[in-house]
Write a protein that holds these residues in place. Structure first.
Motif: not given
Length: 87
Positions: A52-77
Motif C-alpha cells: 500500500e501507499d504510505g510511509t515505512l514507519l518501522k522495520i522489525l527484522v534484521e536482514c539475512d536472518e530466517d523468519y517464519p512466514c507470517g512474522t511481522p517484518i515492517a509497519i507502513i502508515g
C-alpha cells in the motif's frame, strides 16, 4: 491506519524466508506495488512489492536472518502515527 507487513508465503512449501535488503529506510515514502525489499526463499531471490501507499514507519527484522512466514517484518502508515500497539 498503520498496517503490519508480514513475511510472505510465496508457495505451499515455503515455511520461512529472509529479507536480504530493504530498498527503503524508515521514514521513506513508499507506493503500492513499488519494490519494498528483496526476499530470499529456498528457491529464489525476488523483489517484494509494497502492499500500500504510505510511509515505512518501522522495520522489525534484521536482514539475512530466517523468519517464519507470517512474522511481522515492517509497519507502513502515516508519519507520526502511533504504532506502539503494533510493535
Amino acid at each position: 491506519m498503520a498496517r503490519v507487513v508480514v513475511m510472505p508465503k510465496m508457495g505451499e512449501a515455503m515455511e520461512e524466508g529472509q529479507v536480504t535488503s530493504w530498498l527503503f529506510k524508515e521514514g521513506d515514502k513508499v507506493e503500492k506495488n513499488q519494490p519494498l525489499f528483496e526476499l530470499m526463499t529456498d528457491k529464489t531471490t525476488m523483489e517484494f512489492p509494497c502492499p500500500e501507499d504510505g510511509t515505512l514507519l518501522k522495520i522489525l527484522v534484521e536482514c539475512d536472518e530466517d523468519y517464519p512466514c507470517g512474522t511481522p517484518i515492517a509497519i507502513i502508515g502515516e508519519p507520526g502515527e502511533d504504532i506502539s500497539g503494533l510493535v
